[in-house]
Motif scaffolding. Sequence first.
Motif, PDB file in Angstrom:
ATOM      1  N   VAL A 174       6.957  37.672 116.521  1.00 48.31           N
ATOM      2  CA  VAL A 174       8.245  37.609 117.885  1.00 48.31           C
ATOM      3  C   VAL A 174       8.459  35.536 118.251  1.00 48.31           C
ATOM      4  O   VAL A 174       9.231  35.507 119.000  1.00 48.31           O
TER       5      VAL A 174
ATOM      6  N   LYS B  78       6.327  45.066 119.929  1.00 49.29           N
ATOM      7  CA  LYS B  78       5.720  43.557 120.065  1.00 49.29           C
ATOM      8  C   LYS B  78       5.321  43.203 120.767  1.00 49.29           C
ATOM      9  O   LYS B  78       4.419  41.722 120.644  1.00 49.29           O
ATOM     10  N   GLY B  79       4.231  44.103 121.707  1.00 44.74           N
ATOM     11  CA  GLY B  79       3.852  43.388 122.588  1.00 44.74           C
ATOM     12  C   GLY B  79       2.219  43.042 122.203  1.00 44.74           C
ATOM     13  O   GLY B  79       0.954  42.876 122.479  1.00 44.74           O
ATOM     14  N   SER B  80       2.004  44.307 120.846  1.00 44.95           N
ATOM     15  CA  SER B  80       0.782  44.181 119.820  1.00 44.95           C
ATOM     16  C   SER B  80       0.392  42.637 119.127  1.00 44.95           C
ATOM     17  O   SER B  80       1.451  42.138 119.229  1.00 44.95           O
ATOM     18  N   LYS B  81      -1.166  42.721 118.863  1.00 45.31           N
ATOM     19  CA  LYS B  81      -1.227  41.458 118.237  1.00 45.31           C
ATOM     20  C   LYS B  81      -0.632  40.999 117.335  1.00 45.31           C
ATOM     21  O   LYS B  81      -0.581  40.236 116.846  1.00 45.31           O
TER      22      LYS B  81
ATOM     23  N   ASP C 274       9.770  47.322 121.838  1.00 48.21           N
ATOM     24  CA  ASP C 274       9.025  46.093 122.905  1.00 48.21           C
ATOM     25  C   ASP C 274       8.166  47.306 123.090  1.00 48.21           C
ATOM     26  O   ASP C 274       7.230  45.736 122.991  1.00 48.21           O
ATOM     27  N   GLU C 275       7.896  47.729 122.748  1.00 47.65           N
ATOM     28  CA  GLU C 275       6.231  48.345 122.722  1.00 47.65           C
ATOM     29  C   GLU C 275       5.330  47.520 121.561  1.00 47.65           C
ATOM     30  O   GLU C 275       4.080  46.603 121.822  1.00 47.65           O
TER      31      GLU C 275
ATOM     32  N   SER D 107       1.954  41.297 115.803  1.00 49.44           N
ATOM     33  CA  SER D 107       3.648  41.222 116.338  1.00 49.44           C
ATOM     34  C   SER D 107       3.786  40.103 116.269  1.00 49.44           C
ATOM     35  O   SER D 107       4.433  39.109 117.011  1.00 49.44           O
ATOM     36  N   GLU D 108       2.111  38.884 117.264  1.00 50.18           N
ATOM     37  CA  GLU D 108       2.687  38.128 118.014  1.00 50.18           C
ATOM     38  C   GLU D 108       2.887  37.017 117.663  1.00 50.18           C
ATOM     39  O   GLU D 108       4.129  35.844 117.506  1.00 50.18           O
TER      40      GLU D 108
END
Length: 784
Positions: free
Chosen positions: A378, A369-372, A366-367, A374-375
Amino acid sequence: MNMVYFHLLCFGLLFSLSSAGDLKCATGLDGKEAVIPEAWINDGYCDCPFDGQDEPNTEACSGSTSWPGLKTDGVMDGAAASPALPGFQCSKQTKLILPPSRINDGICDCCDGEDESEGLCPDICDELFREEREAREKITKNFKLGYNKRKHDLYNFKKLRQEKLQEAAEKETEIVSINNEESEAEASIDELRDAYAKERKAVASSVAKSLADLVDPLSEDELKQLIVHSCQLAGEMSDHDADTCVALRLSALDSTTGSVWSDDSYADAEEMKFSTDDQQIAEMLLQNSLGTDSLKWNLDEEFRRRLDEYMGDYDYDGEFDDDQFGGPYDDDEHGEDGYYEPPPPSRKNKVYVSRDVSEKEQEVIDELKGSKFSESRVNFLTRSKILEEKINNALDAAEEAAKEKEEGEADEEKEEGDEAEVEGDAEAEVAEGEEVPTIDTEAYNSIKETLEAADRKISKGFRWGASAKLFFSKSSATTVGDLKSLAIGTLLLGNLGATHVWEVLQSILPEYEGAKTSSDTCAALPVACPPSPITRGKNKSYPPSFIIAAVEALCVEQAATKVDESTCAEEGVSDEIPESVSDGLYGYFNPSPREESDPLMSFFSPLLSLKADKDTYDKHMTTKRNLDTKKKRIERQITDLYKDIGGKDGDGMGPSGELYSMANECFSVLAGKYTYETCIFGEAKQKEGSGAGGTGLGKWTGMEIDEDGARVMKWEKGQKCWNGPQRSATVYVTCGQETKLISADEPETCSYVFEMESYIACDEAYKAKMGLLDEDLKAAEDAE
């Protein structure tokens, strides 16, 4: 009441009234004297059984006053100064001593009748002694023959045992020689291994220096992000069935610290343990260089164990034309639209199977997935799930409509005659109703499978990235220098190219924060076009020019690519199910492994082309395998030699090897309607009739010799009796010329007892037990 007890009772009552002149004599076996009242004298009952003093005028004490052969020289135990227990010894039968009560009792006990009145008994001593002599002669003869046969067999076994031991000793000498040759082969392999590892470390260090312009400007945190997202890309490209970043794990072997990370799953890696044993690492580097089917993470004491999993061809052949740890990379596998389709499951290409994610691992994912970076991934996962649901609904609706139509047609076919009019009305009703939806189910299923495959790839990428983050929290490789080495190794071993590096850099460097793709290229590339370098360090342009050049070439190549409107559409703008899935759907572009023309290949080439001397290695390994095969064959021969003689110490064949002559033989006896069979070293059985099979009485457990020297054979854990114990068999062995069962009995439920005659029991202990003298044996020999 028994007369003896009556007299004793009376004696107790009268004792106190007796006078000093009353008769005293020994009345019991304890030798104590008792007073005999006058009324008991000559009353026809023998109160003084040892000397008959109370019955001198009757026959109650068998004529006590004139007994011949009285023994008065013994003293009874515990009765000092008391009369001795008398007994009558038959003169011709020295071992036969009669109690006084059996003298003159009308029964001939001595063979010549001397215990009775003269003329009453015939003299049968000659006849009796003849029977005894014959029985003893038979025992003596059986013993003599059995003893000699036993002696002969033991001699032969001893000779055989010496021969087998000698042969085994010679073969053990061969083993020593083979071990020496194996050691020489292993030493040569170790020398080759260490030389390769040393050279590889040097080349890896040189490659790292050549790419200093790529990694030196990055901070510690940026290096970690580069590694994490490189693992994501490597995971999306790899068909290897592992949940942790293989590229990073391999890179750790080449890193400046040199460490082994062997965990395939995140759950295992949570208890991550590293090894920095130089020999282990050198062995793994060597094996992974030789193009074996399995990459090495774990090694046994001899450094020869491989993983059960298959990793594909890890072959640094200078061309690196293999897909990521799988088969050759082929454009045909990516389809006409450029979207990568994973190959079917096979031994050389394992398709990744999604697994359950632990709570701790999910937190890291989840952490991530919050990265640029991984946008787009996701976004694809979210929107593809919606699209998959629409496809499922459409497929379900089409299936239901087809089912209803099929049922209607089946009903119509059954109608005949006048029902034709009804059929026409039904058709009219269908025509007037809603139109049955028609879709291309094959195309819909293909789209769904493509979306699901992409979902699996992205999910595996997240797991590989999460494992990299865990690596940093557990590993000792925490210095900037270590991270630079790991980053370069991950790019190399993850099959990443220059454009992959640009895709990661534009997502992690703060200078590119807010950068967007241009409107005319958004549908074709995962990177911003045109690329724009930044300034880092001492006013140096970054990224290096070869990265910028590679991205510019890609931008030019894709500039004319036709735009698929779905790739640029915002979420929720289009609810239509596309006719096909093209690369870049919802902003996600399926990464492809580094190509041979990629500029990074010129940097990686020295390491990719570095090969261990496979021919020499194979030569030494062939020698070692042949020696090992030969050694195992000889070891089996040694085992068989020892087995033939009851083991190295010989105990398996009984004392002095006496069981050798009957080893694996079976002996049977008929008792009633059953035939009982006992097999030495085998099973004991109960059979009815002549048929095969039978009831198992147990398996051989061994032979014991009890305190008297008797041999007892046992079979245990046979078939269970109904509502009872497991069956068992016991054989008691006595001396005989031949080995045979002579009787069978079942004294207890399901516990069988047998008697056996065998010459193995004709030993010195039996000779002593039977009182056989050497002169008896000599006499038997002379008689022959």
